[in-house]
Design a protein around this motif. Structure first.
Motif: not given
Length: 316
Positions: A33-34, A205-208, A245-248, A251-256
């Motif tokens: 879900v990201g 972001t990398l994360l928020t 982070m999604a790009r890094w 896209d295995e990690y989801v930018s939701t």
């Protein structure tokens, strides 16, 4: 899905088996879900409450006072530096634009923003020159420092599940232009044309990390359903990964996508945005390129960031 995954850092002692378990809980949440909620992070409740109280006092000042607390000539940075500092008023920003969507409504929210300069007490920043401004500066500085430390810990946990050196993100973010925004959303009333606190968008972001005094943010799950996360305590956090982070992660990690809707109550939130060093090379993590080709060409973070921020501010 009706609630976000819950992560508790209490037992995640560095080097322990519990740390590894928590790292993979975060990894699973980022893939599914990201977003996740976070407790056991070690930030004192008083740090949150001081930031809320001093921000609310500032937002309660007359507009002409707040209007002077903007990034003006005395605080000018480079033309391509979008790190936000100071005040922005209701309907002045449009989250839709961040994702390239034009001509859509602007957001009903007031903001006061700071970046790494908040850590330098001698740096000239656009706070009001009175006790309200001094108290706000001190509270946001304390909050910013805690967020820097916590995101360092979270990215260290990321590195475990991603099969990266433990200091990978520390090296990539050692001089990142992170920012913090204290936000005030008005009560929904008949005077407003809609209930848009902030339009649908993803973060770059990398994360928020987000703290809030009440429900308002909504997250769109993979089925397209909007869910409204609720925190068990005011000092718990909502964490999401962003487009970086999604790009890094290929896209295995989801930018939701997420948004903010207004309600019958005024609402405050504080968002901390963790970024990367301007010269950091963003290329697919080896773990995600072993069997699947990289979807994106390597890019230096500064170029990646400028593309998104230029879209937000309408720069060709």
């Amino acid at each position: 899905m009706t609630e976000l995954p819950r992560i508790d850092l209490t037992s995640a002692t560095p080097g322990s088996e519990a740390e590894r378990r928590v790292a993979f809980e975060i990894d699973r949440a980022c893939k599914e879900v990201g977003f996740f909620t976070l407790s056991g992070h070690g930030i004192a409740p008083s740090t949150f409450e001081d930031a809320y109280a001093t921000s609310r006092a500032f937002f309660g000042l007359p507009f002409e006072v707040k209007d002077r607390c903007r990034l003006q000539s005395g605080f000018t940075m480079a033309a391509d530096d979008y790190t936000p500092y100071g005040y922005s008023g209701m309907l002045e920003e449009n989250a839709f634009a961040y994702t390239g969507k034009k001509g859509l409504p602007s957001d009903y929210v007031e903001k006061f923003s700071v970046g790494r300069r908040i850590d330098d007490d001698g740096a000239p920043l656009p706070f009001s020159p009175d006790v309200t401004g001094r108290q706000l500066r001190a509270a946001l500085k304390a909050y910013f420092r805690e967020c820097e430390a916590l995101t360092a810990r979270l990215t260290e946990l990321f590195s475990i599940a991603l099969d990266l050196p433990r200091d990978f993100f520390a090296k990539k973010t050692s001089a990142s232009n992170d920012s913090l925004r204290s936000l005030l959303y008005p009560q929904l009333s008949s005077e407003l044309v809609n209930d848009q606190g902030m339009g649908e968008h993803t973060d770059g972001t990398l994360l928020t990390m987000l703290a809030q005094t009440g429900p308002g943010i909504q997250v769109r799950d993979r089925s397209g359903t909007w869910i409204t996360p609720r925190l068990a305590a005011r000092d718990h956090l909502i964490v999401n990964i962003g487009d970086l982070m999604a790009r890094w992660s290929n896209d295995e990690y989801v930018s939701t996508p997420h948004r903010v809707v207004l309600s019958g109550d005024e609402r405050q939130s504080i968002a901390f945005f963790k970024l990367a060093n301007d010269d950091a090379l963003i290329e697919c993590f080896p773990k995600f390129c072993k069997e699947t080709p990289a979807k994106y060409e390597p890019v230096v973070y500064k170029a990646f960031s400028l593309q998104k921020m230029n879209a937000l501010f309408g720069v060709a």
